[in-house]
Every structure is written in C-alpha cells, then in structure tokens.
Design a protein around this motif. Structure first.
Motif, mmCIF file in Angstrom:
data_model
loop_
_atom_site.group_PDB
_atom_site.id
_atom_site.type_symbol
_atom_site.label_atom_id
_atom_site.label_comp_id
_atom_site.label_asym_id
_atom_site.label_seq_id
_atom_site.Cartn_x
_atom_site.Cartn_y
_atom_site.Cartn_z
ATOM 1 N N TYR A 100 0.820 -1.222 0.000
ATOM 2 C CA TYR A 100 0.000 0.000 0.000
ATOM 3 C C TYR A 100 0.852 1.270 0.000
ATOM 4 O O TYR A 100 0.470 2.276 -0.611
ATOM 5 C CB TYR A 100 -0.901 0.032 1.244
ATOM 6 N N LEU A 101 1.997 1.208 0.671
ATOM 7 C CA LEU A 101 2.804 2.419 0.845
ATOM 8 C C LEU A 101 3.563 2.813 -0.424
ATOM 9 O O LEU A 101 4.042 3.937 -0.532
ATOM 10 C CB LEU A 101 3.783 2.230 2.007
ATOM 11 N N GLU A 102 3.671 1.883 -1.374
ATOM 12 C CA GLU A 102 4.434 2.161 -2.597
ATOM 13 C C GLU A 102 3.585 2.150 -3.865
ATOM 14 O O GLU A 102 3.835 2.907 -4.797
ATOM 15 C CB GLU A 102 5.573 1.131 -2.750
ATOM 16 N N ILE A 165 -6.807 2.751 -2.960
ATOM 17 C CA ILE A 165 -5.690 3.015 -2.039
ATOM 18 C C ILE A 165 -5.412 4.525 -1.992
ATOM 19 O O ILE A 165 -5.243 5.105 -0.917
ATOM 20 C CB ILE A 165 -4.437 2.220 -2.463
ATOM 21 N N LYS A 166 -5.417 5.161 -3.163
ATOM 22 C CA LYS A 166 -5.189 6.618 -3.231
ATOM 23 C C LYS A 166 -6.289 7.399 -2.501
ATOM 24 O O LYS A 166 -6.038 8.489 -1.972
ATOM 25 C CB LYS A 166 -5.121 7.072 -4.692
ATOM 26 N N LEU A 194 -2.673 -6.825 9.699
ATOM 27 C CA LEU A 194 -3.061 -5.439 9.439
ATOM 28 C C LEU A 194 -1.832 -4.619 9.046
ATOM 29 O O LEU A 194 -0.750 -4.804 9.588
ATOM 30 C CB LEU A 194 -3.739 -4.833 10.673
ATOM 31 N N ARG A 195 -2.020 -3.739 8.076
ATOM 32 C CA ARG A 195 -0.908 -2.956 7.529
ATOM 33 C C ARG A 195 -1.266 -1.470 7.504
ATOM 34 O O ARG A 195 -2.437 -1.100 7.395
ATOM 35 C CB ARG A 195 -0.603 -3.412 6.083
ATOM 36 N N ASN A 196 -0.246 -0.621 7.548
ATOM 37 C CA ASN A 196 -0.460 0.810 7.381
ATOM 38 C C ASN A 196 -0.818 1.107 5.930
ATOM 39 O O ASN A 196 -0.354 0.421 5.017
ATOM 40 C CB ASN A 196 0.804 1.594 7.759
ATOM 41 N N GLN A 197 -1.651 2.129 5.735
ATOM 42 C CA GLN A 197 -1.929 2.608 4.380
ATOM 43 C C GLN A 197 -1.568 4.090 4.327
ATOM 44 O O GLN A 197 -1.547 4.769 5.360
ATOM 45 C CB GLN A 197 -3.389 2.374 4.004
#
Length: 466
Positions: A100-102, A165-166, A194-197
């Motif tokens: 998500y971060l990239e 995601i954006k 669970l992951r950061n977005q």
C-alpha cells in the motif's frame, strides 16, 4: 540459482521444457531422496518444495519474477475433480502482496505487479487431502501471457484497486470491486496481518493481487485445450480497441433499449419460444439481450465469478422474494474461519442484478446493475454468520416446537439484521445435514438444510433504489 544444468535460466523455452517434464508425475517421483526430509510446514509449501527441490532455488519474496533473466514467474496451484470427472481450479491464484505504501506511486506498465506477473509459468496439481503433498499428481504445465482483451480488463482492475488506495480506502478493498484481478486477503489471521496505508490512519488487512477462480478455470481450459464452444463473448472483436468501453458500459448499452418492455416483448423481439415456467427463462432472456447463444455461458461473467441474479419486484419496489445462497453444512461451517467462509466469499463477489417489475400479470424490465457489497455492510452481515456459528456450536438450534409441530430456531431472523438472515432451504424437513453437536432441546443429530439469505428490504433499499 542452482539448477544443476537441467535448464538454461536465460531461456524461457528451456525453463518451460524442463517444467513440462513434471506433467504426469509427483514431486517425490521427480526429485527423489533429496526431497524426502524437506521440513516444510504450512499452507503453500507445495510451491516452496517445487522451487527448492525441482528448480533449485531458495523460495523468496523478491519483487522481481522468479526467473528474472526472462521475466517469468513460477506459480503452482491446486485442482479439484468435479463429480462428473472434470477438473477445475480449487481456488483463486494468489500473486504478489500489495504494498500500500508504494503502489500508489506506480503506473500499471511499470508496476511491481506487472514486472512480476506479466509472464507466468503455471503448474497445476491435483489436490488430495488423503495424500502427502509429495504425492500430488501434477496434471497441467504451461506458460501464460494475458490475451490483449483480458489485459485491458486486468489493467483497469489494477487501476481500480490503486484508486481505492489513493482514496484512503485500502481497508475497504473487496474482491467484488473488480472483474478478473482481485485483491484477496493474505495472512494467517486478519488481526495479525493489518498494515499501514498511506492516506488514512485506519489500518488495512494485508491483501495480495489474485486471479479470480473463474479466470483460473479459463486458463486451465486453455492449457488443457478443452472445447471453448461452451462460451459466448460479450466483448466481440469490434469492441476491442485501445479505449475499450468497460464491460459495464457495453452491458448497459445492450440492455437499455429494452427498459420498459415486458419479458414477453423481449422474447418476441429475439424470435424466441421459451418455456416461461422454466428456471432458466430469465437467464435465457439475459443471454439473448447480451447476444450470447442460449446454450452457452457468458465468458466474461464466468471469468469474473460474477453472480447473476434476476429479481422480480412487486409494485411497491420490494422484491417478491429474499435472495438465497447455497446451503451450508453445519460441521463445515463451524470448522471454517470467517475469512475463508463461503458466505464472506459470496458477499465479496461482484453481482449482476436484472430487475423486472410486476404490472398486473406482466413483468417489465426496469434496469440492470453491477454491484458489490460495501465493506461496512459485509462487516454487518458478519454478525449473522457469527451468531449462526455460535448457535450450532452450542447445540442450541431449536428454541421451541409449537402446538402445530412447527420448529422455531435461534438462527438469526430478518428482524435482527438489516442485511441477512438464516432460514431453511430444503426440499422438505427431512432434507437434512448432520449436526456437530446434538440439539439441546430435541437431542436431534441432524437438522433441515439451512442457508444465508439476503433480505428483500436490503435489496430494495441498497441495490435497486440507489
């Protein structure tokens, strides 16, 4: 890469030729003693064994393709045998994890997804829970590049996922958002994964790109060179160009001329003589409008695992009936986690609704709609699933038997949940599944088949009227 000279890692042809030597064999037969004490545990280890002991490289999660010199990614996937002897995919084909971060910084043509998955080397094996995985028979081996028509849809799917995601909605991603390329949950449990977005502080479940089960079946049919005549296409050659209208736009353009017409007028327009009492009547009208032969399946819908539902509305816009889903086996239901449940899988599907409305005796085509359930509604429907599992596990199914012998249950009722409820879906009360725990009130060891239903009021308010 230690391939012991069995193939040339700089030649896709050599890699494929070596891979095809697996067909008709098991890993034990092809790898010999070196694989016997492999020490791998957990789901997905067939692929790890394949990588390490047959192709000679350590399993990894690198961003580039497995055979980096030729841009080819190795994927193995299980098959199941149907009752009629045909083989089908057992599950979706999971590809790489979505970062998500990239990923929001990427364009499709240069994306991590495309670099890794543009060219797949596919090895399909027959799953058999009675056997050791070293003894699974490898049935099909081939490479796969996406046909242009499919690629345009997959690219659009990827962009749909990326846009969510954006928009800071990675936590609301659902497989129903897209057609061929899904965003499936990936991780041992939802809580652990669970992951950061990037555009929202709410954490999102870890997800991976995946090819939907229906699309994998399409690949299997191609590799096995099965007869393709059973499918008809919505997207004809005339509709394929760089600025392809979406499947939705093409479908709407085919249906809109028939809005306001009766089912009989539509039937007569296509010079059909259908059995109007047959279960297939409305499905056949849908195929006729889409230009699909009545004896064929809709290829794009099959690839996308789209659930087609014809809804008959009363004059007050309320569907005549609730929508039923397949019956559940009580034992299997309590053995399955929510994340892997059939109910969640169905709710995350993409649906195609065709709405007809009664005007006296006639049924008028009102509209069609592609739809998938919003994330918050899936979470709300989960309460129905939880209560159903709890009811079965406690053996507290029958709440009372009336003077007339009618059995009332503790299963979730329509009044308890806005979206869904549970009730019988059987030929008669003797059409049963066995219970894992005897019913406390009656000591019954089996009970009438039940299923989850979508409430008619929910269909009206959240699908038809919106």
């Amino acid at each position: 890469m230690n391939n012991e000279g069995n193939f040339n890692p700089a030649s896709a042809k050599s890699i494929l030729s070596y891979a095809k030597e697996l067909k008709g064999y098991t890993l034990r037969e092809k790898c010999g003693e070196k694989i016997e004490n492999h020490g791998y545990k957990g789901k997905g280890n067939f692929g790890q064994l394949l990588e390490k002991f047959y192709f000679g490289y350590e399993p990894n999660s690198k961003a580039e393709a497995d055979f980096v010199e030729v841009g080819m990614e190795l994927k193995s996937s299980p098959l199941k045998t149907l009752k009629n002897g045909e083989i089908r995919s057992k599950e979706r084909l999971v590809l790489n994890i979505i970062n998500y971060l990239e990923v929001h910084k990427e364009e499709f043509d240069h994306s991590s997804f495309w670099k890794k998955n543009a060219h797949l080397l596919l090895i399909f094996y027959l799953h058999d829970k009675e056997k050791d995985l070293l003894d699974y028979l490898i049935k099909l081996v081939d490479d796969w590049k996406y046909p242009n028509q499919d690629l345009l849809i997959i690219k659009r799917d990827w962009e749909t996922i990326n846009q969510k995601i954006k928009d800071g909605k990675a936590h609301e991603l659902s497989e129903g958002d897209t057609f061929y390329l899904g965003a499936c949950t990936k991780g041992s449990t939802a809580e652990k994964s669970l992951r950061n977005q990037p555009f929202n502080e709410v954490k999102a479940k870890q997800r991976a790109y995946s090819l939907k089960q229906g699309y994998v079946n399409h690949i299997i049919a191609n590799i096995a060179q099965e007869e393709q005549a059973v499918y008809g296409k919505i997207l004809t050659q005339e509709t394929i160009f760089e600025h392809l209208p979406s499947i939705e736009e093409i479908v709407f353009s085919k249906f809109e001329p028939f809005y306001g017409k009766t089912s009989i007028e539509i039937e007569e327009h296509f010079n059909l003589e259908l059995n109007r009492t047959a279960k297939s009547y409305f499905a056949n009208l849908t195929k006729a409008i889409l230009g699909i032969g009545l004896n064929k399946k809709i290829e794009e819908f099959e690839k996308a695992d789209i659930q087609v539902k014809t809804i008959r509305l009363k004059e007050n816009d309320l569907p005549k009936e609730d929508i039923s889903f397949p019956t559940f086996e009580y034992q299997k239901l309590i053995e399955t986690d929510w994340e892997d449940s059939n109910f969640k899988n169905i709710l995350e599907s993409k649906f195609f609704f065709v709405f007809y409305q009664f005007e006296g005796e006639n049924l008028i085509l009102r509209k069609v709609k592609f739809w998938n359930m919003p994330y918050s509604d899936i979470e709300e429907a989960k309460q129905v699933w939880n209560k159903t599992v709890d009811t079965i596990e406690k053996g507290k199914i029958i709440s009372e038997i009336t003077d007339k012998g009618i059995r009332k249950t503790y299963f979730p009722k329509k009044t308890e949940n806005r979206i869904s409820h549970v009730r019988p879906h059987a030929r008669d009360k003797d059409d049963c599944y066995s219970l894992p725990v005897n019913d406390k009130l009656t000591n019954a060891e089996e009970y009438t088949k039940h299923c989850f239903w979508l409430n008619a009021s929910y269909v009206k308010d959240e699908i038809y009227m919106k």
